[in-house]
Design an enzyme around this catalytic site. Structure first.
Site, PDB file in Angstrom:
ATOM      1  N   HIS A 165     -25.769 -10.282 -24.819  1.00  0.00           N
ATOM      2  CA  HIS A 165     -26.270  -9.501 -25.967  1.00  0.00           C
ATOM      3  C   HIS A 165     -25.309  -8.371 -26.340  1.00  0.00           C
ATOM      4  CE1 HIS A 165     -30.313 -11.240 -26.296  1.00  0.00           C
ATOM      5  NE2 HIS A 165     -30.187 -11.441 -25.000  1.00  0.00           N
ATOM      6  N   GLU A 167     -25.727  -6.448 -28.873  1.00  0.00           N
ATOM      7  CA  GLU A 167     -26.459  -5.408 -29.607  1.00  0.00           C
ATOM      8  C   GLU A 167     -27.050  -4.334 -28.696  1.00  0.00           C
ATOM      9  OE1 GLU A 167     -27.326  -8.468 -29.068  1.00  0.00           O
ATOM     10  OE2 GLU A 167     -29.489  -8.796 -29.010  1.00  0.00           O
TER      11      GLU A 167
END
Ligand code: XMP
Length: 510
Positions: A165, A167
């Site tokens: 991930h 983000e």
């Protein structure tokens, strides 16, 4: 614009936030949005979000396969990475070791989304499955000890997949990876600027509304205030603002907000004092849900009546609402239903009023709403207010709401806020308030015995109110607040500080 297809990850909003923070518009769409519809929106890139499903499960969500043939760069993240590999002819298997948490990623290709990264990067994983065999035409670009194909790319078609991930902040160079995708690969232009959003919104309202009339309900909260201000800039006195005083608002709230609006040229502001109606209907009601229902219905009734009476010389065409982006997009949906208005808590006015709906901040996140507010010169004091529930103080008085209890709670809440603001603690807290517990306890003041109510103080740290931690503040400050409340508020002789997390408790007392 960058389109984010949402596979049910709670991180879809976070991806959108990151993209917008980089200055590019991001729009979250259901995972199964047809490629033709996406193409019409002319995005420069598509991001496939993570999600809780496994591509190995029957019926797990799939995007329209034609999105890979649009000639638009695609970045698959976590589930998005696996579903892309699976649909393009690769092979996904259940991973031997479930990777969860921080991992060291070894990069074997530092072009495309990995441009100017190090050979080893700290990244964050949270998935069990992994891509065993890459689709034809793809090459591995990074791996970890337990996940050989942690990232892949087909540079020719600009298709990328990453198992981790980017983000989340635990991925140290996650923003750089997103930036590389957005600017190097997709060649996006920076066009998402708060000042241009505000200007654009005003122009759009002007264009849509023309010389028609609009009504908006003011609640005292940030969203309705910013929405109303944008509309007012666009159409001036064709905006009619109705502020219903339920008698359940905090001390000085109506005067402060109404005073501000009047001072700033809102000529058509109608403050409706309906406190007696609300209080009489709440008499002897103790059940929290019944209170909410009574308040909701009464609000609609009062609002409708205000339109019928106060605004009768105008034909109102639009009802404006301060709906914001997260209200519309289900964050954890795999159903593909996007435009669902939040029903939990919020008062929605009935369709039978027959107005067209105007939602000028419907594409913005809360902090963007605040920044738009700042760009419109709204005061920080109004923009950075803590969230306040629609039913107001009624859900902060446990049991029956009486004028006496309201007076005590309002006074205690005001002292609490005053002390929080004086000490600089207010801005560190996501939401704070006082609640009144309907039991009387014994105290001693001077030489006399007292028999009065208990005030519970709640202050929480949170991101979205879904979960919350109690706010740690100094004992000295707590003591100061407690003394100030007991000293100044007649009717309360004891103060408790609530140290319960949500869950298991809720933030409000009812
Ligand atoms: P709870 O008490 O559910 O609160 O943990 C989460 C967030 O929602 C707010 N809240 C409400 N807001 N109408 C609203 O508009 C309501 O009935 C309502 N109940 C709770 C609460 O203040 C917190 O921010």
């Amino acid at each position: 614009m960058i389109v984010i297809l949402n596979f049910g990850s709670q991180f879809a909003h976070l991806i959108a936030r990151r993209v917008r923070d980089l200055g590019v518009k991001a729009e979250i769409l259901p995972f199964n949005t047809p490629a033709s519809e996406i193409a019409k929106m002319q995005p420069v890139g598509i991001i496939l979000s993570g999600g809780p499903a496994s591509v190995l499960e029957r019926g797990s969500p799939r995007p329209d396969k034609r999105i890979f043939e649009l000639g638009i760069p695609v970045l698959g993240i976590c589930y998005g990475h696996q579903v892309a590999a699976h649909m393009l002819g690769g092979h996904v298997v259940k991973g031997e070791a479930r990777e969860f948490g921080k991992e060291a990623l070894s990069l074997c290709n530092k072009t495309g989304i990995f441009t100017s990264l190090s050979e080893r990067e700290a990244v964050w994983f949270s998935h069990g499955d992994q891509v065993k065999k890459l689709p034809t035409g793809f090459m591995r670009t990074a791996s970890t000890v337990t996940c050989p194909n942690a990232a892949f790319a087909d540079q020719r078609r600009s298709l990328f997949g990453i198992q981790f991930h980017p983000e989340v902040t635990h991925t140290k160079n996650g923003t750089k990876i997103l930036k590389n995708f957005i600017f190097l690969v997709c060649k996006a232009k920076k066009n998402w600027k708060i000042t241009s959003i505000a200007k654009g919104a005003v122009a759009q309202i002007k264009n849509e509304v023309g010389n028609k009339h609009v009504v908006v309900g003011i609640s005292g909260g940030v969203d309705s205030l910013v929405a109303a201000t944008l509309i007012h800039r666009a159409i001036g006195n064709h905006l009619h603002a109705v502020f219903v005083d339920t008698g359940l608002l905090r001390e000085g709230e109506v005067a402060q907000v109404a005073g501000y609006l009047r001072k700033h040229g809102f000529k058509k502001l109608y403050v409706i004092d309906a406190s007696r109606t609300f209080l009489s209907r709440l008499k002897e009601v103790v059940d929290p849900e019944e209170k909410r229902e009574i308040i909701g219905h009464t609000f609609i009734e009062v609002f409708e009546k205000a339109i019928r009476n106060q605004l009768k010389q105008h034909t109102i065409t639009y009802l404006a609402q301060g709906t914001i982006y997260p209200d519309r997009i289900e964050s954890a949906s795999t159903s593909g239903v996007a435009a669902k208005i939040k029903s939990h808590h919020n008062l929605t006015l009935p369709e039978k009023l027959g107005f067209k709906i105007l939602e000028p901040i419907k594409d913005l996140y809360k902090d963007e709403v605040r920044r738009v507010g700042l760009s419109l010169d709204l005061p920080r004091e109004l923009l950075w207010r803590h969230p306040f529930p629609g039913p107001g103080l009624a859900v902060r008085i446990v049991g029956e709401v009486t004028p006496e209890r309201l007076r005590i709670l309002r006074a205690a809440d005001a002292v609490f806020f005053e002390e929080l603001k004086k000490s600089g603690e207010y801005e560190k807290i996501w939401q704070a308030f006082a609640a009144l517990l309907p039991v009387k306890v014994v105290g001693v003041m001077g030489d006399a015995r007292t028999y009065e109510y208990i005030i519970a103080l709640r202050a929480v740290d949170s991101i979205d109110g879904m979960s919350a931690d109690w706010h740690k503040m100094s004992n000295d400050l707590l003591e100061k607040i407690s003394s100030a409340i007991v000293g100044k508020v007649r009717g309360a002789n004891r103060v408790l500080y609530d140290i319960t997390q949500k869950p298991p408790a809720t933030i409000e007392y009812e």
